[in-house]
Design an enzyme around this catalytic site. Structure first.
Site, mmCIF file in Angstrom:
data_model
loop_
_atom_site.group_PDB
_atom_site.id
_atom_site.type_symbol
_atom_site.label_atom_id
_atom_site.label_comp_id
_atom_site.label_asym_id
_atom_site.label_seq_id
_atom_site.Cartn_x
_atom_site.Cartn_y
_atom_site.Cartn_z
ATOM 1 C CG ASP A 51 43.738 30.613 34.480
ATOM 2 O OD1 ASP A 51 43.889 31.247 35.534
ATOM 3 O OD2 ASP A 51 44.551 30.641 33.537
ATOM 4 C CG ASP B 70 40.335 31.854 38.722
ATOM 5 O OD1 ASP B 70 40.367 32.550 39.754
ATOM 6 O OD2 ASP B 70 41.355 31.496 38.098
ATOM 7 C CD GLU C 245 39.784 32.729 43.555
ATOM 8 O OE1 GLU C 245 40.856 33.361 43.565
ATOM 9 O OE2 GLU C 245 39.681 31.541 43.216
#
Length: 178
Positions: A139, A7, A67
């Site tokens: 996160d 991420d 992502e």
């Protein structure tokens, strides 16, 4: 198969490592790479590149997923996030890993069942799916969600690749292969 999920973030990049054993998922590790909120951009990107490289060297994943950047209200923030994402991708491809990309909507759909899920819902479902003793940080949970999304998608992607040799640019539109 060991999957590394990323991420990306300029201040904090989350990572999550899981193992896919048939249809079962097993938690291996998760955490964050912190660059801080101050300082010049190049040294902060270097922290991300080195951090991701160290994670790859430590856990030896078979593949990675990251992502995709969403277009933010602030174009400057979007550009900075894209550079952080680029540093992470460079570390992954330099390590000879295949890298899959998923939108936040795809990740939330795969983990929670709703593309509009809140961060807390993602944290809760990640903890449930991986049988964690507590909630991971946001996160790390997002990165584990990316890895889970890829674990759910990897068999389908491999099947499509095998069934369509030579076809380039396959995509889905309204549930149909185009």
């Amino acid at each position: 198969m060991i999957i590394l999920g990323i991420d990306p973030g300029l201040r904090t990049t989350g990572f999550g490592v899981i193992e896919k054993l048939g249809s079962k998922l097993r938690y291996i590790a998760s955490g964050t790479i912190k660059t801080g909120s101050e300082g010049a951009l190049p040294p902060r990107l270097k922290v991300i590149l080195r951090g991701v490289s160290e994670i790859v060297a430590t856990y030896r994943p078979d593949c990675a997923a990251i992502e995709k950047v969403f277009v933010n209200v602030n174009p400057q923030s979007t550009l900075l996030l894209g550079q952080a994402r680029g540093a992470a991708i460079c570390a992954l491809v330099h390590s000879e890993l295949d890298v899959a990309e998923y939108t936040a909507l795809q990740v939330k759909q795969a983990v929670v069942g709703s593309g509009r899920a809140a961060k807390e819902q993602v944290q809760d479902m990640v903890a449930r799916l991986l049988v964690l003793p507590g909630l991971p940080g946001t996160d790390a949970a997002d990165a584990l969600g990316v890895a889970i999304c890829h674990a759910h998608s990897v068999d389908t992607l491999a099947l499509l690749k095998a069934l369509t040799p030579g076809m380039v640019g396959l995509s889905m539109k309204r549930g149909r292969l185009v």
